[in-house]
Write a protein that holds these residues in place. Structure first.
Motif, PDB file in Angstrom:
ATOM      1  N   THR A  81       0.830  -1.206   0.000  1.00 41.81           N
ATOM      2  CA  THR A  81       0.000   0.000   0.000  1.00 41.81           C
ATOM      3  C   THR A  81       0.866   1.258   0.000  1.00 41.81           C
ATOM      4  OG1 THR A  81      -1.743  -1.175   1.217  1.00 41.81           O
ATOM      5  CG2 THR A  81      -1.829   1.239   1.215  1.00 41.81           C
ATOM      6  N   GLY A  82       1.890   1.256   0.850  1.00 32.64           N
ATOM      7  CA  GLY A  82       2.777   2.410   0.915  1.00 32.64           C
ATOM      8  C   GLY A  82       3.488   2.668  -0.400  1.00 32.64           C
ATOM      9  N   TYR A  83       4.033   1.612  -0.998  1.00 30.96           N
ATOM     10  CA  TYR A  83       4.767   1.787  -2.250  1.00 30.96           C
ATOM     11  C   TYR A  83       3.848   2.171  -3.414  1.00 30.96           C
ATOM     12  CZ  TYR A  83       9.452   0.397  -0.844  1.00 30.96           C
ATOM     13  OH  TYR A  83      10.702   0.366  -0.277  1.00 30.96           O
ATOM     14  N   PHE A 173       3.295   3.599   5.411  1.00 32.17           N
ATOM     15  CA  PHE A 173       4.606   3.161   5.877  1.00 32.17           C
ATOM     16  C   PHE A 173       4.696   3.215   7.406  1.00 32.17           C
ATOM     17  CE2 PHE A 173       6.936   4.251   1.681  1.00 32.17           C
ATOM     18  CZ  PHE A 173       6.687   2.967   1.202  1.00 32.17           C
ATOM     19  N   ALA A 174       4.049   4.221   8.016  1.00 33.31           N
ATOM     20  CA  ALA A 174       4.013   4.282   9.478  1.00 33.31           C
ATOM     21  C   ALA A 174       3.275   3.061  10.034  1.00 33.31           C
ATOM     22  CB  ALA A 174       3.331   5.574   9.936  1.00 33.31           C
ATOM     23  N   GLY A 175       2.153   2.704   9.392  1.00 32.67           N
ATOM     24  CA  GLY A 175       1.428   1.501   9.800  1.00 32.67           C
ATOM     25  C   GLY A 175       2.274   0.251   9.624  1.00 32.67           C
ATOM     26  N   HIS A 176       3.068   0.222   8.558  1.00 30.09           N
ATOM     27  CA  HIS A 176       3.958  -0.916   8.305  1.00 30.09           C
ATOM     28  C   HIS A 176       4.986  -1.064   9.426  1.00 30.09           C
ATOM     29  CE1 HIS A 176       7.765  -2.524   6.492  1.00 30.09           C
ATOM     30  NE2 HIS A 176       6.932  -3.473   6.134  1.00 30.09           N
ATOM     31  N   VAL A 195       8.910 -13.066   3.034  1.00 26.65           N
ATOM     32  CA  VAL A 195       7.468 -13.290   2.906  1.00 26.65           C
ATOM     33  C   VAL A 195       6.733 -11.986   2.656  1.00 26.65           C
ATOM     34  CG1 VAL A 195       5.386 -14.048   4.121  1.00 26.65           C
ATOM     35  CG2 VAL A 195       7.478 -15.395   4.290  1.00 26.65           C
ATOM     36  N   GLN A 196       7.101 -10.934   3.376  1.00 25.84           N
ATOM     37  CA  GLN A 196       6.366  -9.676   3.177  1.00 25.84           C
ATOM     38  C   GLN A 196       6.613  -9.095   1.797  1.00 25.84           C
ATOM     39  OE1 GLN A 196       7.592  -6.075   5.412  1.00 25.84           O
ATOM     40  NE2 GLN A 196       9.264  -7.311   6.240  1.00 25.84           N
ATOM     41  N   ILE A 197       7.829  -9.259   1.279  1.00 25.80           N
ATOM     42  CA  ILE A 197       8.105  -8.796  -0.074  1.00 25.80           C
ATOM     43  C   ILE A 197       7.296  -9.609  -1.082  1.00 25.80           C
ATOM     44  CG2 ILE A 197       9.877  -8.763  -1.875  1.00 25.80           C
ATOM     45  CD1 ILE A 197      10.165  -6.437  -0.126  1.00 25.80           C
ATOM     46  N   GLY A 198       7.205 -10.932  -0.867  1.00 32.02           N
ATOM     47  CA  GLY A 198       6.413 -11.777  -1.765  1.00 32.02           C
ATOM     48  C   GLY A 198       4.939 -11.404  -1.744  1.00 32.02           C
ATOM     49  N   VAL A 199       4.409 -11.173  -0.551  1.00 29.24           N
ATOM     50  CA  VAL A 199       3.005 -10.764  -0.428  1.00 29.24           C
ATOM     51  C   VAL A 199       2.795  -9.408  -1.096  1.00 29.24           C
ATOM     52  CG1 VAL A 199       1.212 -10.053   1.208  1.00 29.24           C
ATOM     53  CG2 VAL A 199       2.559 -12.113   1.638  1.00 29.24           C
ATOM     54  N   ALA A 200       3.728  -8.487  -0.894  1.00 29.26           N
ATOM     55  CA  ALA A 200       3.626  -7.175  -1.531  1.00 29.26           C
ATOM     56  C   ALA A 200       3.593  -7.306  -3.050  1.00 29.26           C
ATOM     57  CB  ALA A 200       4.792  -6.285  -1.099  1.00 29.26           C
ATOM     58  N   ALA A 201       4.407  -8.209  -3.587  1.00 26.72           N
ATOM     59  CA  ALA A 201       4.425  -8.419  -5.041  1.00 26.72           C
ATOM     60  C   ALA A 201       3.078  -8.940  -5.527  1.00 26.72           C
ATOM     61  CB  ALA A 201       5.539  -9.396  -5.418  1.00 26.72           C
ATOM     62  N   VAL A 202       2.459  -9.838  -4.767  1.00 25.59           N
ATOM     63  CA  VAL A 202       1.140 -10.368  -5.138  1.00 25.59           C
ATOM     64  C   VAL A 202       0.093  -9.260  -5.121  1.00 25.59           C
ATOM     65  CG1 VAL A 202      -0.727 -11.916  -4.439  1.00 25.59           C
ATOM     66  CG2 VAL A 202       1.649 -12.712  -4.376  1.00 25.59           C
TER      67      VAL A 202
END
Length: 318
Positions: A81-83, A173-176, A195-202
């Motif tokens: 969401t942040g990115y 990003f603050a929430g992250h 895992v978080q990078i993979g989920v972000a990619a999805v």
């Protein structure tokens, strides 16, 4: 015979170089958006980062638990969401503005921890310095994003869409970071980061067409931008940061990290010719003062806890 640099001196130099790279990524990405739509760029960037981290951390991933998957899923959604907000906003505003507004994440974190339900476990509430930093940053935000002579009644209506999207990115990003403070204890760093990078990619793949018409032109400029943001500014930079922080006083680390938007502004001025007028420059200065005050004098253990959390989970250059 050349004298060897002390660990402290080397740590200062390497951390400054790391923050310079992070600041320069605003310009690198802004330039690359001529070759790829914002959300397509994010998808490529995060997919490449996931592949790199999966190769590096494959041993941690073999023994992943249900808690690790759930934790990575929660923080991965917030990261995406942040990115998405940040890059979409960067396409509609200047690199310098994007960097200073994104830097407000440092101010938002202690403000959000005033809400007991959002406060990381074991952390005390923030104190007066967070409030002063927020006032300075908010005043700076208005000066940076509104044109001179704007009537009070139209103050918020005069802020551009790109600036609003970037402000939403700072909140995400603050929430992250707050979510990381809650879920990261007890989880292997490599496992959670991957895992978080993979989920972000999805998430980025599912939202790639939201609010824009996707396009992609494969160029050397785009390839360089992807390499810089996915590899240099993530894996390499955070490895350096983690080592450097072991040899630096917390105040030195905080002050150097707060220079990221300044480096972004200087890079944008050199390569893009971006200039901030006196009003916008004053606003940027107030935002920087708010960030520096919050970093150097947090008034509680929240900032320290979140700094440790972020440095041990190398995904977010703030």
């Amino acid at each position: 015979m050349a004298r060897r640099l002390s660990d402290s001196t080397l740590a200062h130099l390497l951390l400054v170089a790391t923050v310079l790279v992070w600041g320069a990524t605003f310009v690198v990405v802004k330039d690359a958006l001529a070759d790829a739509s914002p959300l397509v760029f994010n998808l490529l960037r995060m997919t490449l980062a996931f592949c790199a981290l999966a190769v590096i951390n494959w041993r941690d991933l073999r023994n992943i638990s249900g808690r690790g998957v759930l934790a990575g899923g929660v923080v991965g959604v917030l990261l995406a969401t942040g990115y998405q907000f940040q890059t979409a906003g960067l396409a509609r505003t200047t690199a310098a503005k994007s960097a200073f507004i994104t830097g407000l994440v440092v101010v938002f974190v202690p403000l959000l921890t005033m809400v007991p339900g959002l406060r990381p476990t074991g952390a005390r509430s923030t104190r007066w310095t967070a409030g002063v930093g927020a006032v300075l940053a908010f005043g700076g935000l208005l000066l940076l994003t509104t044109p001179a002579g704007t009537a009070w009644g139209n103050l918020f209506g005069s802020i551009g869409l790109g600036d609003w999207l970037t402000l939403a990115c700072a909140l995400a990003f603050a929430g992250h970071l707050l979510a990381l403070g809650r879920v990261s204890p007890g989880l292997p760093t490599g496992q959670l980061a991957t895992v978080q990078i993979g989920v972000a990619a999805v998430v980025m793949a599912l939202t790639v067409g939201v609010g824009e018409r996707p396009f992609l032109h494969v160029t050397v400029r785009l390839a360089v931008a992807l390499a810089v943001t996915s590899l240099l500014a993530t894996a390499a930079a955070f490895t350096i940061q983690s080592w450097a922080q072991k040899h630096l006083p917390p105040t030195h680390t905080a002050m150097i990290l707060s220079l990221e938007p300044v480096f972004a502004w200087l890079t944008a001025m050199v390569f893009f010719g971006e200039r901030l007028g006196l009003r916008a420059l004053g606003g940027a200065g107030l935002i920087f003062a708010g960030i520096a005050l919050t970093e150097l004098f947090p008034g509680s253990d929240v900032a320290v806890l979140l700094e440790e959390t972020a440095s041990s989970n190398p995904v977010l250059p703030v």
